[in-house]
Each structure stands twice: as C-alpha cells, then as structure tokens.
Design a protein around this motif. Structure first.
Motif, short mmCIF file in Angstrom:
data_model
loop_
_atom_site.label_atom_id
_atom_site.label_comp_id
_atom_site.label_asym_id
_atom_site.label_seq_id
_atom_site.Cartn_x
_atom_site.Cartn_y
_atom_site.Cartn_z
N THR A 25 0.83 -1.21 0.00
CA THR A 25 0.00 0.00 0.00
C THR A 25 0.86 1.26 0.00
O THR A 25 0.59 2.22 -0.74
N LEU A 26 1.91 1.25 0.82
CA LEU A 26 2.76 2.43 0.97
C LEU A 26 3.83 2.52 -0.11
O LEU A 26 4.49 3.56 -0.22
N HIS A 27 4.01 1.46 -0.89
CA HIS A 27 5.13 1.39 -1.84
C HIS A 27 6.43 1.65 -1.09
O HIS A 27 7.24 2.49 -1.46
N ASP A 28 6.62 0.90 0.00
CA ASP A 28 7.77 1.11 0.87
C ASP A 28 8.71 -0.09 0.77
O ASP A 28 8.43 -1.16 1.28
N LYS A 29 9.86 0.12 0.10
CA LYS A 29 10.79 -0.98 -0.11
C LYS A 29 11.58 -1.33 1.14
O LYS A 29 12.06 -2.45 1.28
N VAL A 30 11.75 -0.35 2.05
CA VAL A 30 12.41 -0.66 3.32
C VAL A 30 11.54 -1.61 4.14
O VAL A 30 12.02 -2.60 4.70
N LEU A 31 10.25 -1.31 4.20
CA LEU A 31 9.32 -2.15 4.94
C LEU A 31 9.24 -3.54 4.32
O LEU A 31 9.21 -4.55 5.03
N TYR A 32 9.24 -3.60 2.98
CA TYR A 32 9.18 -4.91 2.33
C TYR A 32 10.45 -5.71 2.59
O TYR A 32 10.39 -6.92 2.83
N ALA A 33 11.62 -5.03 2.52
CA ALA A 33 12.88 -5.72 2.79
C ALA A 33 12.90 -6.27 4.20
O ALA A 33 13.36 -7.39 4.46
N ASP A 34 12.37 -5.49 5.13
CA ASP A 34 12.29 -5.94 6.52
C ASP A 34 11.37 -7.15 6.63
O ASP A 34 11.68 -8.13 7.31
N ALA A 35 10.22 -7.07 5.96
CA ALA A 35 9.27 -8.19 5.99
C ALA A 35 9.89 -9.45 5.38
O ALA A 35 9.71 -10.56 5.89
N ASP A 36 10.64 -9.27 4.29
CA ASP A 36 11.27 -10.40 3.62
C ASP A 36 12.31 -11.06 4.53
O ASP A 36 12.41 -12.29 4.61
N MET A 37 13.08 -10.23 5.24
CA MET A 37 14.06 -10.77 6.18
C MET A 37 13.37 -11.50 7.32
O MET A 37 13.82 -12.58 7.75
N ASN A 38 12.29 -10.94 7.82
CA ASN A 38 11.54 -11.58 8.91
C ASN A 38 11.02 -12.94 8.48
O ASN A 38 11.14 -13.93 9.21
N ARG A 39 10.44 -12.99 7.28
CA ARG A 39 9.87 -14.25 6.81
C ARG A 39 10.93 -15.32 6.60
O ARG A 39 10.65 -16.52 6.67
N ALA A 40 12.15 -14.89 6.33
CA ALA A 40 13.24 -15.85 6.10
C ALA A 40 13.93 -16.28 7.39
O ALA A 40 14.82 -17.13 7.35
N ASP A 41 13.53 -15.70 8.52
CA ASP A 41 14.20 -16.02 9.78
C ASP A 41 14.09 -17.48 10.18
O ASP A 41 14.95 -18.00 10.90
N TRP A 42 13.04 -18.14 9.72
CA TRP A 42 12.90 -19.55 10.08
C TRP A 42 14.05 -20.38 9.50
O TRP A 42 14.47 -21.39 10.07
#
Length: 325
Positions: A166-183
């Motif tokens: 929604t925000l077109h925020d690549k920092v937030l997406y990068a953070d989300a991608d890192m979080n999802r990969a934490d497993w």
C-alpha cells in the motif's frame, strides 16, 4: 509551456494510506521489541557455538530495517523547502541503502569468519547447566530459544507485506522479507547445534556459514535495490520485481489526450511517492493552453496519491527512452 502539481498530498493521501502507515509503524515497534527480547535470549545461551553467535548477530542486524523505516517515516513527510525543493521522500531510499550496506558488510565478515572456523576445524564445547535441580545439556536450551525466536518474526513478516504494498515502501518490504526468512536461520542453527551433540564437529561452523551467506544475500539485494532507486531507475513494484503499474497507467492517460500526436513520460521513484514528467507532442496547428495542460495533470494526479509531483509539458518530439518498455 508546463504545469506542475505540488504537493499531491493536497489531492489526497487516502484513508487507506494513513491506516497502512499507522499499522506499519505499530508493526515495526513490535518488531523491535520482539527482536530485543530475542537478541538477549540468544546471547544468554549462545555459549561458544559459532552458529549461535552468527544467529545472534543476524538478529541484532535485523533491528536496522525497522529503525530505518521509523526514521524515514518521520522525515519523509516533511514539507519541501528551498534547500530541498523535492521534499524529503528520498529518506526512504537512504534508509534502505544504510540498512543494506550494514547487512552486506557484516555478511562478508561472517562468511570469512565462519569459513575460517570450518577450515581450522574448530570444535565448540557445549556443556551442561543445572535448572531446578535438573542437569540439562545446554544445546537443548539453544534449540528451544532458536525455535521460539522464529515464530514472532515470521508472523510479523507476513503482516508487513500488505502495508508495504500500500505504501510502496521498499524498506518495509525488505524488513518483511528478512523476517519471513528467519525460520531458515533458526533451522540452520538448530541443525548445527544438534550436529555438535551428535559428534559432528563441523556442523556448527557449516550452519554458521549458511546463515552468513543468507545475511550476505539479503545485504546484496537491499544495496542493489536501494542504489537503483537512488540512481533514478524506472520505478518497480515494492518488491523490486516488475515495473510499477502506475508507469503504464500514466502512459494510458497520455495516450488518451486527443490533441496530442505523441507522448512519453519520465517517472522516478522517490520513496513512497513517484515524480512524473509528462511530455506531449501537439498535433499540427494545435494551440495548447494552460487549461488543457492542467486537465491532463489532474487526470494523472487522480490516478493515485503516489504521484506526488507531476509536471506536464509540450515538446517537439519524444525520446524513445521516455516510453514504457
């Protein structure tokens, strides 16, 4: 002859945008709180395990993207000034670059450190600890902490995907991608610790190397994406994959201008928003007025709140680079 919109905020940051911004801020503060607890827990049980040490460093580095997002979120919405006529939206890209460089540098260091430990044949000792009168192998504590540390970031990562789009925020997406990969980090570390318990001395260093490579990959992806954005590459979706849909929507609006024989546009990503320079080639004998250009500008700004700055001008010809691929 040209006409410009400044700022687009006047025509409407939607309620959807405002809600997504508030949600993203809450999620990032929650992420920081969860990571601080995780970092402390991993540090307490890490012992001399190389894999646990790398996992602790990765968790610590995971604090960078949410911090960068929160700082950028405060700075980006400042009003333009004489010194910064385009506003402060680039703060998002700068935060993205800073977080990416930190990850890349630490990833390189950890790959070398883990690789040297593997080549040197280091054998980390894991002892026992007494809890409530029970003697427990410390490896089980490591496994339990790592398993629990995966849960929060994975859930938070999934929750961040929607506001990032929604925000077109690549920092937030990068953070989300890192979080999802934490497993993956958690599993690699658990395998390394269990490998030590099974007498496989190399498992710990090998797991540390796997996690280090993951950090390096995240760093490279973030640095590459941030540099492209700051270098005014054609905007992509928030996940950096396909061209941004608004690029083609802008082209469709310009294609519908009946008094122009040709058209093109330059669109650049400034963080949450896009800057647009639209070019129109008038038909022979066509007299273009400010009102006609204003009407085109209004049609463009009505496409989305993301079109922060829109300039519409007439030109003699349009360069091929100004057409969407």
């Amino acid at each position: 002859m040209s006409t410009e919109s400044r700022p687009a905020a006047a025509h409407g940051r939607s309620s959807e945008h405002k809600a997504a911004q508030r949600r993203a801020v809450r999620l990032e503060w929650t992420t920081i709180a969860v990571l601080l607890v995780t970092v402390a827990a991993v540090y307490l049980v890490s012992g001399q395990s190389q894999a646990m040490k790398v996992a602790w460093i990765e968790d610590s580095l995971s604090l960078l993207p949410p911090i960068a997002f929160l700082i950028a979120a405060r700075v980006a919405h400042r009003a333009p000034s004489t010194h910064f006529p385009y506003g402060y939206h680039r703060a998002v890209g700068i935060g993205h670059l800073v977080a990416g460089v930190a990850l890349l540098a630490m990833g390189l260091f950890l790959v070398v450190d883990s690789g040297s430990g593997l080549l040197a044949g280091e054998r980390p000792p894991l002892g026992v600890v007494e809890i409530g009168g029970q003697v427990i192998w410390v490896g089980w504590l490591m496994v339990a902490v790592m398993a629990l540390s995966c849960v929060g970031p994975v859930i938070l990562g999934r929750m961040k995907a929607a506001p990032a789009e929604t925000l077109h925020d690549k920092v937030l997406y990068a953070d989300a991608d890192m979080n999802r990969a934490d497993w993956k980090t958690g599993i690699a570390t658990i395998v390394g610790v269990l490998g030590i318990g099974m007498g496989l001395w190399w498992a710990d260093a090998a797991a540390a190397l796997v996690v280090s490579v993951s950090i390096l990959r995240d760093g490279w992806a973030n640095v590459s994406g941030a540099i492209q954005g700051l270098a005014d590459a054609r905007p992509t979706r928030f996940d950096g994959t396909d061209p941004h849909p608004l690029v083609h929507e802008i082209d469709e609006v310009l294609d519908g201008v009946d008094w122009a024989d040709d058209h093109g546009a330059r669109v650049r990503d400034e963080g949450h928003v896009l800057h647009v320079e639209a070019f129109l080639v008038p038909a022979d004998g066509q007299q273009v007025t400010v009102e006609m250009l204003t009407a085109v500008r209004r049609r463009l700004t009505d496409l989305s709140w993301k079109l922060e700055d829109v300039v519409v001008t007439v030109v003699a010809e349009v360069h091929d680079t100004h057409r969407p691929s």
